[in-house]
Design an enzyme around this catalytic site. Structure first.
Site, PDB file in Angstrom:
ATOM      1  CB  SER A  35      43.558  50.741  33.475  1.00  0.00           C
ATOM      2  OG  SER A  35      42.281  50.433  33.920  1.00  0.00           O
ATOM      3  CD  GLU A  56      47.191  46.985  44.552  1.00  0.00           C
ATOM      4  OE1 GLU A  56      47.661  46.148  45.356  1.00  0.00           O
ATOM      5  OE2 GLU A  56      46.997  46.722  43.351  1.00  0.00           O
TER       6      GLU A  56
END
Lengths: 309, 280
Positions: A35, A56
């Site tokens: 992506s 993250e």
């Protein structure tokens, strides 16, 4: 002739693939590998590709650790997650690590409305503000594919944290391979003397379309670097035109237009400016074009705003 | 070795005394955890780690990452004792313009390897350093120290999942299992047990030691060095405030400093402790 359209996320992927021969570059992904277009890097340089999974925060602090051992890590994700889920890690592990901050590059795609079908949680409209407020952080929002390639390459040369704001949407290529890009510089795309229009990111393509609809003497300046802002060029243009409009795919609070306002205030320029962006609202699901229209950021709406100045 | 152990035990007591004085001078800080980790720091810096205080930036040095930033007084006191900087700087802890901030900041003073204060980030930072060693084919080792209350942070478990995936045998994670945190006892505030089983389930090589026993600390670190393919977690059971009777196991001492009377009492007590900490 049809203008070439490409996304800035493709610019990221192509650039990293090319720069990958540099043995210090490490790319980290939090699942969104294809992506964000780093799948080719992952295949070609598997020893310098780190898959953190959907984590993250971990990704940001790991990158800080890598940079403290002289690596140049790129953390990649969508702008709605990085930098927001990991803002604390970017602040402490990255920006507070050493005199210049850790040498980590934060490359985030799907910013603004470019992920619009996924709805408001996926639309990153606050990321510029989140990054701009951090000391040591440089903020770049390239206007097209070719500029992204150069911005990524310049970010590698620059020592310190850099946020690179990218888009999913295929947008018109405005610059070419031959055009210059330097961190901290603005680029005058059209010369004019009646109104200064300042824009950042891929929304610049909409502004250019808006200008084609108008018969106005506009000076259009692309500002890919939001921090540090190129005050000199902007002030020079404003002193000539006396009128300013800013355009961004972001909340008005704390964004690019705010940065321009703050800069004008610093330089004691007594004027009000018109800022186009999202005014304290979240988006909805729809196409990229739907959302630009909803928030009056499509070329037609931009043209109307300029006309009214 | 026995002489060496006695020497390190003495050093740990000196580090404790310096922590008491540092916090008294600073007027604020986190004494219990720092004092409880004196043996671990003494063992790491005087026996375990491959370091040279004269070459704090040597790319091949072992690294220590302190994730529980509030524990930093024990790091500063150990670094000064090891010769990284002048001991006089210790008395400026938390003062305006002092390089010794209340939580560690990278590059503020030689020997400090990371920035922390917001809990839960250090294990990931250490993983980054361990990954860099693998990429660059270097053989330095990375030690990370976290608290136990800190394990309530989600990022710790993100990191705990990743390190075994990348076979980070060059990483040793030392958990200060002192069972207290700012507002209470960890097991009441947020139960962490079965910690060993949890870490083993995440595929870490887990060891459990008495964190005041120099021999056990050194031997666990040596065993970690001999493990291939897996990172090691060393659960160091410690007594917060160890060696100072009125502090031991009291969570109230997690985050408050001493007044003059308390400091005097603490220092007097530490002066009678020689060679007794691990064996009492």
């Amino acid at each position: 002739m049809e203008i070439e359209k490409k996304s800035t996320r493709d610019g990221l992927g192509d650039s990293l693939l090319e720069l990958g021969e540099n043995p210090d570059i490490v790319v980290l992904s939090a699942d969104l590998t294809e992506s964000v277009r780093v799948d080719k890097f992952a295949k070609k340089f598997p020893n310098r590709f780190i898959q953190t999974g959907i984590a993250e925060q971990n990704m940001a602090s790991i990158a800080a650790g890598l940079s403290l051992c002289n690596k140049i890590p790129f953390i990649t994700s969508h702008a709605a997650f990085s930098p927001s889920r990991n803002w604390d890690q970017i602040r402490v592990s990255i920006c507070m690590s050493g005199e210049n901050g850790a040498n980590v590059k934060i490359a985030s795609t799907h910013s603004g409305f470019s992920n619009a079908p996924d709805g408001q949680t996926a639309e990153a409209l606050e990321d510029i503000a989140l990054m701009r407020v951090l000391p040591k952080m440089t903020v770049i929002s390239p206007i097209d594919y070719y500029q992204t390639i150069k911005a990524v390459s310049e970010a590698v040369k620059y020592k310190g944290p850099v946020y690179i704001r990218l888009s999913k949407t295929d947008t018109e290529c405005i610059t070419s391979e031959k055009d210059d890009f330097q961190i901290g510089k603005t680029y005058v795309l059209r010369k004019g003397s009646a109104i200064t229009v300042l824009c950042t990111g891929v929304i610049t393509a909409e502004v250019l379309k808006a200008m084609e609809m108008l018969d106005k003497d506009i000076e259009l300046i692309a500002c890919p670097t939001i921090k540090p802002l190129d005050a000199e060029t902007i002030l020079k243009s404003i002193s000539k035109t006396g009128k300013v409009l800013t355009v961004e795919e972001h909340q008005l609070s704390g964004g690019f237009g705010s940065a321009v306002l703050e800069m004008l205030n610093e330089h004691k320029v007594p004027m009000t400016i018109t800022r186009l962006g999202v005014n304290d609202a979240f988006g909805v699901s729809g196409s990229y074009e739907d959302l630009l229209q909803k928030f009056c950021l499509d070329s037609k709406s931009i043209a109307e705003k300029i006309k009214a100045l | 070795m026995l002489n060496k152990i006695c020497h390190l035990e003495e050093l740990a007591i000196k580090i404790r005394k310096n922590i008491v004085t540092m916090l008294l001078e600073a007027g604020s800080g986190h004494p219990a955890g720092a004092i409880g980790m004196a043996e671990v720091f003494a063992a790491l810096y005087f026996e375990v780690m491959n370091i040279d205080p004269h070459k704090p930036d040597d790319p091949n040095r072992d690294r220590l990452v302190l994730s529980a930033g509030h524990m930093v007084p024990v790091w500063y006191a150990t670094l000064a004792e090891r010769g990284y900087f002048d001991e006089k700087l210790l008395w400026k802890l938390r003062k305006f313009d002092s390089p010794l901030q209340g939580h560690p900041v990278l590059a503020s003073i030689p020997g400090i390897e990371n920035t922390s204060g917001s809990l839960g980030q250090g294990l990931s930072q250490a993983i980054g350093m361990a990954l860099a060693a693998i990429i660059d084919q270097k053989d330095y080792r990375v030690y990370c120290i976290t608290g136990d209350g800190e394990l309530q942070e989600g990022q710790i478990w993100e990191a705990a999942m990743l390190a075994p995936k990348y076979n980070l045998a060059n990483l040793a994670w030392i958990i200060d299992r002192n069972r207290i945190q700012l507002s209470g006892n960890t097991e009441e505030l947020m139960p962490l047990e079965q910690l060993r089983a949890k870490l083993e389930a995440f595929n870490w090589n887990v060891m459990e030691i008495n964190g005041h026993d120099i021999e056990e600390i050194v031997s666990a670190c040596n065993m970690a060095r001999n493990v291939t393919q897996r990172p090691s977690a060393i659960i160091a059971n410690t007594t917060p405030g160890k060696g100072i009777d009125f502090m031991e196991n009291k969570y109230e001492w997690h985050g408050k400093s001493f007044n003059k009377t308390e400091a005097k009492k603490a220092l007097a007590e530490l002066s009678t402790l020689s060679n007794r900490i691990s064996k009492v």
